[in-house]
Design an enzyme around this catalytic site. Structure first.
Site, PDB file in Angstrom:
ATOM      1  N   TYR A  13      41.646  43.062  45.074  1.00 38.71           N
ATOM      2  CA  TYR A  13      41.511  43.971  45.892  1.00 38.71           C
ATOM      3  C   TYR A  13      39.853  44.242  46.289  1.00 38.71           C
ATOM      4  O   TYR A  13      39.712  45.497  46.542  1.00 38.71           O
ATOM      5  CB  TYR A  13      42.342  45.305  45.727  1.00 38.71           C
ATOM      6  CG  TYR A  13      43.616  45.081  45.286  1.00 38.71           C
ATOM      7  CD1 TYR A  13      44.616  44.467  46.171  1.00 38.71           C
ATOM      8  CD2 TYR A  13      44.107  45.218  44.036  1.00 38.71           C
ATOM      9  CE1 TYR A  13      45.813  44.206  45.854  1.00 38.71           C
ATOM     10  CE2 TYR A  13      45.345  44.976  43.638  1.00 38.71           C
ATOM     11  CZ  TYR A  13      46.348  44.522  44.650  1.00 38.71           C
ATOM     12  OH  TYR A  13      47.790  44.311  44.317  1.00 38.71           O
ATOM     13  N   CYS A  34      37.088  30.468  33.513  1.00 40.07           N
ATOM     14  CA  CYS A  34      36.379  29.465  34.326  1.00 40.07           C
ATOM     15  C   CYS A  34      36.639  29.587  35.789  1.00 40.07           C
ATOM     16  O   CYS A  34      37.584  28.784  36.411  1.00 40.07           O
ATOM     17  CB  CYS A  34      37.055  28.077  33.856  1.00 40.07           C
ATOM     18  SG  CYS A  34      35.896  26.750  34.294  1.00 40.07           S
TER      19      CYS A  34
END
Ligand code: PLP
Length: 428
Positions: free
Chosen positions: A322, A349
């Site tokens: 968001y 990662c």
């Protein structure tokens, strides 16, 4: 950056020599004994907020467990007389395992399974919220087969665009939730249910979105359904959850009381006689917790100084989902000026694994320090994942000087608990 606004912290947070305490427990002691990342909840604050919700709305008000659910919090909400809104079989199961009786559970879901519906009806769930015609058919067919009456609510979709992140909007015309009002579906459901042999229609339900900061937005959504609610003239009207909370020093948000009063006044004005109920999640629990991390790297690279910590998008996906902002502070100096502009990143990662962009920390911040993001009590742990095979953090409830681990940290063995090696699969 200015120091952290202390009012963003849980109610019992206090500065102590060399750090911060919550519930009378030193945050640094918890970090040292339980490890990091760790969510620390203020148990008294949670209890007080649950109590406040009950005192405002009364019987039938529900805590939306999707915000954060474990057995301990389910129990706490139940002990404060709240009902619990569950949106899946897993949430239902967790509440039942916590000792919450079925008659305090409200079952939601746009795609409830036959098993979920049958269990809720057999065990006598408080209410089932009907989300669409397919849902109606399944619930009606199940109640008839089991010859058990069940109280139901119709979820209506008012078709309004509320002002929040588009992923948080649930009451607009493209939403998958509820019966559209504008094309006659909601009315058709109402007519269908009026004289059902096994389904007792007791109310209407709406939920227009989450993290809504203005009461006016709620009122305009209410305006869209008010005539329908009045015409239906049912005992209950649930206005959903969705009240926003302050995440940043600069945010403002109405209190639960202000939000409720605005809704009550509006419904009075519209001469809605139904009992008004709500099912808040975030506004009850978000500010009752902080997440603590340990600093593993401090790297100045071209335009940014990166502070890398031992968690990230797996314990808090909200920044990635968001674009949410958080404050950041150093536990051993919670009120210090934050002169150093930093970007807080996790250990994943993944390029998007940024918890706080352009945050601030005191210049004295060093490797091994424990730092924290406040207001992580909602949609943090409950949305956590094991991405990169990261074990999920521990969750601690602190009260009266005692820290209780209510969810232990996952181990690497936990990560493989459901994992079968290939040779075994082919042998079976
Ligand atoms: C049906 C329903 N009720 C209640 C809530 C709780 O919302 P919030 O946590 O924003 O109060 C949600 C969240 O999305 C929801 O979908």
């Amino acid at each position: 950056l200015e120091p952290l606004d202390f009012s963003l912290l849980p109610a019992t947070a206090a500065v102590i020599p060399g750090g911060l305490e919550i519930g009378g427990v030193s945050v640094l002691d918890v970090a040292a004994t339980v490890g990091t990342p760790v969510f620390i909840y203020d148990q008294a604050d949670l209890r007080a907020r649950f109590h406040e919700a009950y005192s405002i709305f009364g019987d039938g008000v529900a805590y939306a467990t999707k915000a954060f659910l474990c057995k301990a919090i389910a129990r706490l909400a139940f002990e404060q007389n709240l009902s619990l809104d569950v949106a899946s079989g897993g949430e239902y199961y967790t509440c039942r395992q916590a000792g919450v009786p079925a008659h305090k559970l409200v079952l939601h879901g746009n795609n409830k399974s036959a098993q979920e519906v049958a269990l809720a009806i057999e065990e006598g769930a408080q209410w089932i919220v009907i989300d669409g015609f397919g849902d109606l058919e399944l619930i009606a067919e199940t109640a008839t087969r089991l010859r058990k009456r069940v109280q139901v609510l119709i979820r209506v979709n008012p078709g309004v665009e509320v002002h929040t992140h588009r992923f948080n909007r649930t009451g607009n015309r493209r939403s998958k939730f509820g019966f559209p009002m504008w094309n006659g579906d909601a009315e058709a459901a109402l007519n269908d249910l009026h004289h059902h042999e096994w389904l007792d229609l007791i109310g209407l339900h709406m939920h227009v979105g989450s993290l809504v900061f203005s009461t006016d937005t709620f009122l305009s959504a209410l305006n869209a359904v008010a005539d329908f609610v009045k015409m239906a003239d049912l005992p209950i009207f649930v206005v959903g959850g969705g009240l926003g909370v302050r995440y940043l020093n600069s945010d403002t948000a109405p209190s639960l009381r202000e939000w409720a009063d605005a809704i009550f006044d509006y419904c009075d004005h519209k001469q809605i006689k139904s009992k008004i109920l709500a099912e808040p999640g975030r506004s009850l629990v978000a500010s009752t917790a902080i997440t603590c991390y340990s600093v593993g790297r401090l790297e100045a690279k071209d335009m940014d100084t990166y502070v890398a910590v031992d968690g990230g998008m797996s314990d808090n996906p909200r920044p990635l989902l968001y674009d949410s902002g958080y404050e950041l502070f150093l536990i051993r100096e919670p009120l210090a000026e934050r002169e150093s502009r930093v970007t807080l990143v996790g250990s994943h990662c993944e390029a998007g694994d940024t918890l706080v962009r352009d945050g601030g920390l005191p210049l004295s911040t060093k490797l091994g320090d424990v730092i924290a993001t406040p207001v992580t009590g909602a949609y943090g742990y409950s949305m956590a994942s094991n991405y990169n095979k990261m074990p999920r953090p521990a969750v601690v409830f602190a009260e009266n000087g005692e820290a209780t681990v209510v969810i232990r940290r996952e181990t690497y063995a936990d990560l493989l608990a459901c994992d079968q090696p290939l040779d075994r699969i082919s042998a079976e």
